[in-house]
Design a protein around this motif. Structure first.
Motif, PDB file in Angstrom:
ATOM      1  N   LEU A 152       4.880 -12.813   5.224  1.00 47.97           N
ATOM      2  CA  LEU A 152       4.239 -11.818   4.374  1.00 47.97           C
ATOM      3  C   LEU A 152       2.773 -12.168   4.286  1.00 47.97           C
ATOM      4  O   LEU A 152       2.411 -13.269   3.856  1.00 47.97           O
ATOM      5  N   VAL A 153       1.927 -11.239   4.708  1.00 48.09           N
ATOM      6  CA  VAL A 153       0.475 -11.419   4.621  1.00 48.09           C
ATOM      7  C   VAL A 153      -0.055 -10.471   3.561  1.00 48.09           C
ATOM      8  O   VAL A 153       0.133  -9.249   3.646  1.00 48.09           O
ATOM      9  N   LEU A 154      -0.701 -11.025   2.548  1.00 50.33           N
ATOM     10  CA  LEU A 154      -1.280 -10.248   1.464  1.00 50.33           C
ATOM     11  C   LEU A 154      -2.797 -10.300   1.583  1.00 50.33           C
ATOM     12  O   LEU A 154      -3.393 -11.374   1.459  1.00 50.33           O
ATOM     13  N   VAL A 155      -3.414  -9.167   1.852  1.00 54.58           N
ATOM     14  CA  VAL A 155      -4.869  -9.099   1.880  1.00 54.58           C
ATOM     15  C   VAL A 155      -5.321  -8.671   0.490  1.00 54.58           C
ATOM     16  O   VAL A 155      -5.106  -7.525   0.079  1.00 54.58           O
ATOM     17  N   GLY A 156      -5.899  -9.605  -0.217  1.00 55.46           N
ATOM     18  CA  GLY A 156      -6.329  -9.369  -1.590  1.00 55.46           C
ATOM     19  C   GLY A 156      -5.695 -10.367  -2.538  1.00 55.46           C
ATOM     20  O   GLY A 156      -4.488 -10.341  -2.772  1.00 55.46           O
ATOM     21  N   ALA A 157      -6.507 -11.269  -3.072  1.00 54.94           N
ATOM     22  CA  ALA A 157      -6.024 -12.275  -4.028  1.00 54.94           C
ATOM     23  C   ALA A 157      -6.077 -11.683  -5.436  1.00 54.94           C
ATOM     24  O   ALA A 157      -6.805 -12.163  -6.313  1.00 54.94           O
ATOM     25  N   VAL A 158      -5.297 -10.640  -5.652  1.00 56.95           N
ATOM     26  CA  VAL A 158      -5.335  -9.874  -6.899  1.00 56.95           C
ATOM     27  C   VAL A 158      -4.127 -10.203  -7.765  1.00 56.95           C
ATOM     28  O   VAL A 158      -3.255 -10.987  -7.390  1.00 56.95           O
ATOM     29  N   HIS A 159      -4.052  -9.567  -8.953  1.00 60.83           N
ATOM     30  CA  HIS A 159      -2.955  -9.857  -9.882  1.00 60.83           C
ATOM     31  C   HIS A 159      -1.592  -9.518  -9.268  1.00 60.83           C
ATOM     32  O   HIS A 159      -0.618 -10.252  -9.478  1.00 60.83           O
ATOM     33  N   ILE A 160      -1.523  -8.426  -8.521  1.00 61.22           N
ATOM     34  CA  ILE A 160      -0.254  -8.058  -7.892  1.00 61.22           C
ATOM     35  C   ILE A 160       0.179  -9.141  -6.910  1.00 61.22           C
ATOM     36  O   ILE A 160       1.352  -9.511  -6.840  1.00 61.22           O
ATOM     37  N   SER A 161      -0.771  -9.663  -6.152  1.00 64.72           N
ATOM     38  CA  SER A 161      -0.461 -10.733  -5.195  1.00 64.72           C
ATOM     39  C   SER A 161       0.058 -11.984  -5.905  1.00 64.72           C
ATOM     40  O   SER A 161       0.949 -12.680  -5.393  1.00 64.72           O
ATOM     41  N   GLN A 162      -0.508 -12.280  -7.082  1.00 68.16           N
ATOM     42  CA  GLN A 162      -0.042 -13.436  -7.838  1.00 68.16           C
ATOM     43  C   GLN A 162       1.431 -13.302  -8.221  1.00 68.16           C
ATOM     44  O   GLN A 162       2.159 -14.305  -8.272  1.00 68.16           O
ATOM     45  N   GLU A 163       1.853 -12.085  -8.508  1.00 68.32           N
ATOM     46  CA  GLU A 163       3.256 -11.848  -8.854  1.00 68.32           C
ATOM     47  C   GLU A 163       4.136 -11.743  -7.611  1.00 68.32           C
ATOM     48  O   GLU A 163       5.287 -12.179  -7.605  1.00 68.32           O
ATOM     49  N   LEU A 164       3.588 -11.157  -6.551  1.00 67.28           N
ATOM     50  CA  LEU A 164       4.372 -10.886  -5.353  1.00 67.28           C
ATOM     51  C   LEU A 164       4.651 -12.141  -4.539  1.00 67.28           C
ATOM     52  O   LEU A 164       5.752 -12.310  -3.987  1.00 67.28           O
ATOM     53  N   ALA A 165       3.683 -13.036  -4.453  1.00 66.56           N
ATOM     54  CA  ALA A 165       3.831 -14.230  -3.612  1.00 66.56           C
ATOM     55  C   ALA A 165       5.045 -15.076  -3.986  1.00 66.56           C
ATOM     56  O   ALA A 165       5.849 -15.435  -3.109  1.00 66.56           O
ATOM     57  N   PRO A 166       5.251 -15.416  -5.266  1.00 65.35           N
ATOM     58  CA  PRO A 166       6.430 -16.244  -5.583  1.00 65.35           C
ATOM     59  C   PRO A 166       7.754 -15.517  -5.371  1.00 65.35           C
ATOM     60  O   PRO A 166       8.754 -16.146  -5.008  1.00 65.35           O
ATOM     61  N   THR A 222     -14.292 -15.479  -2.839  1.00 66.26           N
ATOM     62  CA  THR A 222     -13.895 -16.815  -3.290  1.00 66.26           C
ATOM     63  C   THR A 222     -13.664 -16.893  -4.795  1.00 66.26           C
ATOM     64  O   THR A 222     -13.005 -17.818  -5.275  1.00 66.26           O
ATOM     65  N   ALA A 223     -14.182 -15.937  -5.553  1.00 64.03           N
ATOM     66  CA  ALA A 223     -13.924 -15.927  -6.996  1.00 64.03           C
ATOM     67  C   ALA A 223     -12.458 -15.617  -7.286  1.00 64.03           C
ATOM     68  O   ALA A 223     -11.917 -16.015  -8.323  1.00 64.03           O
ATOM     69  N   PHE A 224     -11.807 -14.893  -6.366  1.00 63.06           N
ATOM     70  CA  PHE A 224     -10.404 -14.541  -6.532  1.00 63.06           C
ATOM     71  C   PHE A 224      -9.474 -15.499  -5.776  1.00 63.06           C
ATOM     72  O   PHE A 224      -8.388 -15.827  -6.260  1.00 63.06           O
ATOM     73  N   ALA A 225      -9.896 -15.903  -4.594  1.00 60.85           N
ATOM     74  CA  ALA A 225      -9.053 -16.736  -3.733  1.00 60.85           C
ATOM     75  C   ALA A 225      -9.182 -18.204  -4.117  1.00 60.85           C
ATOM     76  O   ALA A 225      -9.894 -18.976  -3.472  1.00 60.85           O
ATOM     77  N   THR A 226      -8.505 -18.594  -5.203  1.00 56.56           N
ATOM     78  CA  THR A 226      -8.561 -19.974  -5.673  1.00 56.56           C
ATOM     79  C   THR A 226      -7.156 -20.562  -5.743  1.00 56.56           C
ATOM     80  O   THR A 226      -6.183 -19.856  -5.992  1.00 56.56           O
ATOM     81  N   GLU A 227      -7.064 -21.857  -5.554  1.00 54.01           N
ATOM     82  CA  GLU A 227      -5.769 -22.528  -5.585  1.00 54.01           C
ATOM     83  C   GLU A 227      -5.147 -22.477  -6.973  1.00 54.01           C
ATOM     84  O   GLU A 227      -3.916 -22.489  -7.102  1.00 54.01           O
ATOM     85  N   ASP A 228      -5.971 -22.419  -8.013  1.00 51.90           N
ATOM     86  CA  ASP A 228      -5.430 -22.321  -9.365  1.00 51.90           C
ATOM     87  C   ASP A 228      -4.636 -21.031  -9.545  1.00 51.90           C
ATOM     88  O   ASP A 228      -3.624 -21.011 -10.250  1.00 51.90           O
ATOM     89  N   ARG A 229      -5.096 -19.958  -8.911  1.00 50.41           N
ATOM     90  CA  ARG A 229      -4.417 -18.667  -9.048  1.00 50.41           C
ATOM     91  C   ARG A 229      -3.241 -18.542  -8.084  1.00 50.41           C
ATOM     92  O   ARG A 229      -2.329 -17.757  -8.330  1.00 50.41           O
TER      93      ARG A 229
END
Length: 232
Positions: A77-91, A107-114
């Motif tokens: 699964l490739v998600l283009v966009g480190a957005v809130h939906i991606s945060q829920e979808l990835a796990p 880079t403000a969105f694509a962080t390891e913390d998120r």
């Protein structure tokens, strides 16, 4: 297993292509059905259903008998966009066995913390997607709302024939997207493969609910085919 069959099986797996090994349980004879040969085979519907299910099983007498060992590549699964939906979808996707990658040059969105425990690439999609190995066994989601980021990724996913391609946005947004992609040489048939608005139409409101709708649509496309998983 004969060495020539084993060699061919390993070659198909190394190339990330599905393969079915059918064994006659009475005689021990075996034959290999490659993914690319299914359409012209003696039982295309059966073999396609086996690959979609991704599970080995005994074959009924009317299916030819024997045992079908079904080997499919791990889905990506490739998600283009480190957005809130991606945060829920990835796990969710990871729990279902997908190899998840998030791509976003911001880079403000694509962080390891998120995005803990997820492959995260803070690069432009057109630069990095060729290195990821996007293929027939990849689900692709464009989620940024930014054409500069989403469009190159969508074009790459279309040309690599990803089994699922989805894009966030309203029907009006998608109509403008279609105009841009058409100008880039994407055909009407290719555009029809994009699920937009993305996800099943279940009245989703929150990022978590949207993620569930997307993952359900991806699953339906993988297991049942694209026509069975269109949004209403």
């Amino acid at each position: 297993m004969k060495l020539d069959i084993l060699a061919e099986l390993n070659a198909e797996r190394a190339a990330r292509r599905a393969v079915i090994l059918i064994t006659d349980t009475a005689t021990g004879d075996q034959k290999l059905i490659r993914e690319e040969d299914i359409e012209g085979s003696d039982r295309p519907d059966l073999y396609d259903a086996l690959v979609r299910a991704g599970r080995s099983r005994p074959l009924k007498e009317e299916e030819g008998g024997g045992f079908a060992n079904v080997l499919v590549p791990p889905a990506k699964l490739v998600l283009v966009g480190a957005v809130h939906i991606s945060q829920e979808l990835a796990p969710i996707a990871r729990r279902l066995g997908y190899d998840v990658t998030v791509v976003d040059p911001r880079t403000a969105f694509a962080t390891e913390d998120r995005f803990p425990d997820v492959r995260l690439i803070a690069e432009w999609p057109d630069e990095v997607l060729p290195e990821i190995g996007v293929d027939r066994w990849t689900a692709f989601c464009a989620l940024t709302h930014d054409p500069k980021v989403d469009d190159p990724g969508l074009i790459h996913a279309i040309r690599k024939e990803c089994f699922y391609i989805g894009a966030l946005g309203s029907r009006k947004t998608h109509a403008r997207r279609v105009e841009r992609l058409t100008a880039e040489g994407i055909t009407e048939a290719q555009l029809a493969r994009i699920h937009a608005p993305i996800g099943l139409a279940i009245g989703s409101q929150s990022p978590a609910e949207i993620a569930v709708a997307i993952m359900a649509q991806i699953t339906g496309t993988l297991r049942l085919g694209s026509d069975s998983a269109k949004a209403a």
